[in-house]
Design an enzyme around this catalytic site. Structure first.
Site: not given
Lengths: 391, 387
Positions: A376, A378, A126-129, A244
């Site tokens: 996260s 948060e 998965q290429g997200y961040s 996810e």
């Protein structure tokens, strides 16, 4: 109100259990039990065993190989797999990218990718961040510029889990920087063998290699590998977020870990008595067990609502937060059960060295990631505050 | 009452800080831990040159007679730098030699330790001991008739006639054992626990690496020649040395926590998401503030422990204060280490960032020389003893 599984659900659970006992290879179960890292072939082997049985993607539509199980059955299946010590199913292909293809893919894309995903022919990541885009995913800067029937992709992804095993990566890329951040994003499927794709390992603090940086340098991606319309990547990403986090609580795995912890605490002695009889330790263990008990029921309550047809909302965020907190506390208590010797993590040779005990402190370190990844904790709290509480 | 450093303490603090900044940056440390030995003899020589090894040694044997409180600044600086060299281990061994050794042994060993020519570490823990200091199963057998003495390269330590001994047993996870020339080994002699000097070359050493990149060793002894260090039961001295070490460890932890907080604060101010520094989010501000409060509370307790651990006149008061400090430090270390990683996000997990190494050191320190449970019990017992 009836808090027990129905007779049918219990029969289903027994069926899954019996099958797992007979079909989960002992060497894989052993690796998981000894906390060894699993390689590409280990992961794909288990994937293919499930695919042969027809259980690798239960939630897919029946025409593509789904089982027709309801959410509770799917939950039972996954928790039983976790409890039995099966290797994890890597979600990037069969769970995440498949969800996108089933919802937004063209019939051609579905025919091209779904059967290969099902059989485990390709390994997906998965290429997200990106370095500057973590929680604020929409600020991503990897650019894809249209040239004829290709996109030319330049940029960098980071924290890309298992990219070093992957044949394919699904990516969020910026196709338009002249509009609102969320509106200029598109969703591309990129063959990792394409010239210009480079994978560099990122070593985590436990010394393990599971995440990577992925660089794109003039990578040419056929336009037919774009899913949904240009500029609709954010819609796709938001749709995916729910997928996810569907099974983030990992109740079954935590139950197994709790049993391991009790065994370890019974085997260790403190002041001439088993550690598990030590009041301070036992109280912490009990609090954790109670929390897990509560989360299992909370999870089932949410699933019951889903079964009634309500779409998943902020509840999955709750499961993610509390589920990961429990996983982290399990690793911490396990390390503490081992005692001072847990500090020793590597042998340079000879003597009595317990490699399983040596895994506990690195594992505690590694599990700090669970409250950071996949949105996260948060961000999950923000989601609950906004979506569920209206704050 | 006076909380600032004396002039001498300030000078020591400055020279240590300069040394750490110049010679022990994160990259230098990375090279050291990747080296075959896993520690730097060059760094060791510099620590000796700065007088830091001689600082706590008695003036009679080339030292400066420094107390634990004089070591507060060096330990904090080493905590910040995540020093892997056997500084604390050597100080503890020197303390035992000073407390238990004969004049001859002190004269033979302490100046060499102070000059950095001799590394001695205390090999005490055994499998299954957890934190129980009295759990010693290594056995001692006197050798009669006496030999002339134990010869070892670089130093000649004459044994008292007739009391050379042989040790048999195993020690577990001894920090810095691979760095040592000599070991002080504890062994059971009836109801007593006694100390012995052993050449490292005479034991079988299985080298290990710790979570926080220290070298350690499992030690096997079979009829290993040993020279008694002191005649009597050494348990009171061992307990005192453990408290001394714990107080200094608390100071080291404060240095590591201070770094973790500084790095996290810097990250909150510079890392931008959603167009603003993440430090502008109130939820994160409050967590940062709590980390700072934790660190200040820990600093107070570390100072108290270092100030009082030398006042050996009242062991009960010593135990109470040291355990109180370790409880505070362990709780603060857990909280600050976990929060610093969490607030760094993925970066906090990366081996490339120092904060992940600080996390590991703090995780280890929280459990070293007694975890929270151990010190909670010990504090309660010492309070009961006071009435």
């Amino acid at each position: 109100m009836d808090l027990d599984y129905s007779a049918e659900e219990l029969a289903f659970r027994d069926e899954v259990r019996t099958w797992l006992r007979a079909n989960l290879p002992e060497d894989l179960r052993g690796k998981v039990a000894r906390y060894e890292s699993l390689g590409r072939e280990d992961l794909l082997r288990w994937h293919r065993i499930l695919a042969d049985k027809g259980w690798v993607a239960p939630w897919w539509p029946r025409e593509w190989g789904g089982t027709g199980w309801d959410v509770v059955q799917r939950y039972i299946f996954e928790e039983e797999c976790g409890y039995a010590g099966a290797p994890p199913l890597i979600p990037f292909g069969i769970t995440m990218c498949a969800a996108v293809l089933l919802r937004f893919g063209t019939p051609e894309q579905q025919r091209r990718f779904l059967p290969r995903m099902y059989r485990g022919d390709d390994f997906w990541c998965q290429g997200y961040s990106e370095p500057g885009s973590g929680s604020d995913l929409a600020s991503l800067r990897t650019r894809a510029v249209r040239e004829g029937d290709h996109y030319v992709v330049n940029g960098q992804k980071t924290w890309t889990t298992l990219a070093h095993y992957a044949d394919w990566i699904f990516c969020l890329v910026r196709t338009d920087s002249g509009v609102k951040a969320q509106e200029g994003i598109s969703f591309l499927l990129i063959d990792m063998k394409t010239p210009g794709v480079t994978v560099r390992p990122l070593i985590l603090m436990d010394g393990g290699h599971e995440v990577n940086e992925v660089f794109f340098d003039g990578v040419r991606v056929p336009v037919e590998n774009r899913v949904h319309n240009e500029g609709m990547g954010w819609t796709v990403a938001k749709y995916l977020l729910g997928h996810e986090r569907m099974n983030t609580a990992r109740i079954g795995t935590s139950k197994r870990e709790l049993e391991n912890l009790k065994e370890a605490a019974a085997a260790q002695s403190k002041g001439g008595r088993p550690l598990i009889e030590d009041v301070r330790f036992r109280d912490r263990l009990t609090r954790l067990e109670v929390e897990l008990m509560a989360l299992e029921l909370t999870n089932l309550r949410f699933l019951d609502q889903l079964r009634e047809g309500r779409p998943p909302g902020a509840e999955v965020s709750m499961l993610k937060i509390r589920g990961t907190e429990i996983q982290q506390m399990l690793t911490q208590l396990m390390m503490d059960a081992i005692g001072p010797e847990a500090r020793i993590v590597r042998s340079l040779g000879g003597g009595d060295f317990d490699p399983v005990a040596a895994e506990m402190a690195p594992r505690y370190c590694n599990y700090r990631k669970t409250s950071i990844y996949a949105g996260s904790n948060e961000i999950q709290r923000n989601i609950i505050a906004k979506m569920s509480l209206g704050l | 009452m006076r909380f600032d450093y004396t002039e001498e303490q300030r000078l020591v603090a400055e020279s240590v800080r300069r040394f750490v900044q110049q010679d022990y940056g994160f990259e230098a440390r990375r090279r050291i831990i990747a080296s075959a030995e896993g520690w730097s003899r060059e760094v060791w020589a510099t620590i000796a040159e700065l007088g830091l090894l001689a600082l706590p040694l008695p003036t009679l044997h080339g030292g400066f007679g420094g107390r634990a409180i004089d070591l507060l600044a060096p330990m904090e600086a080493f905590g910040d730098a995540l020093l892997v060299e056997p500084y604390l281990s050597t100080l503890v061994a020197a303390r035992l030699i000073e407390r238990c050794g004969s004049e001859v042994q002190q004269a033979a060993l302490l100046p060499a330790i102070g000059e950095g020519r001799l590394v001695v570490v205390f090999a005490h823990a055994e499998a299954g001991a957890r934190h129980d200091l009295s759990h010693v199963a290594t056995t001692v057998k006197p050798v009669i008739p006496a030999k002339a003495g134990i010869q070892s390269p670089g130093s000649v330590i004459p044994a008292k006639a007739g009391i050379q001994s042989h040790l048999t047993g195993k020690k577990r996870g001894v920090l810095h054992a691979p760095c040592a020339d000599k070991l002080i080994v504890s062994a059971r002699d009836g109801n007593d626990v006694r100390l012995f000097l052993v050449d490292r070359a005479d034991v079988t050493l299985h080298e290990r690496v710790t979570l926080d990149n220290l070298r350690a060793g499992d030690i096997e002894m079979r009829e290993t020649p040993a020279q008694p260090l002191g005649e009597r039961d050494a348990m009171p001295a061992i307990e005192e040395a453990a408290d001394y070490a714990t107080a200094l460890l608390c100071a080291e932890a404060v240095g590591a926590m201070t770094y973790a907080n500084e790095a996290t604060l810097e990250y909150l101010k510079t890392r931008k998401q959603f167009g603003v520094p993440i430090g502008s989010f109130q939820a994160l501000q409050h967590r940062m503030v709590d980390m700072v409060i934790e660190c200040e509370q820990a600093r107070s307790m570390a100072s108290l422990a270092c100030a009082r651990v030398d006042a050996a006149s009242d062991p009960v008061a010593r135990v109470r204060i040291v355990s109180a400090a370790k409880i505070k430090i362990a709780d603060a270390a857990s909280r600050i280490s976990q929060e610093s990683v969490q607030l760094h996000g993925g970066m906090g997990m990366s081996d490339e960032l120092k904060v992940s190494h600080t996390f590991r050191r703090l995780t280890a320190i929280a459990r070293e020389l007694g975890d929270v449970d151990y010190h909670l019990d010990r504090f309660a017992r010492s309070s009961a003893a006071r009435g």
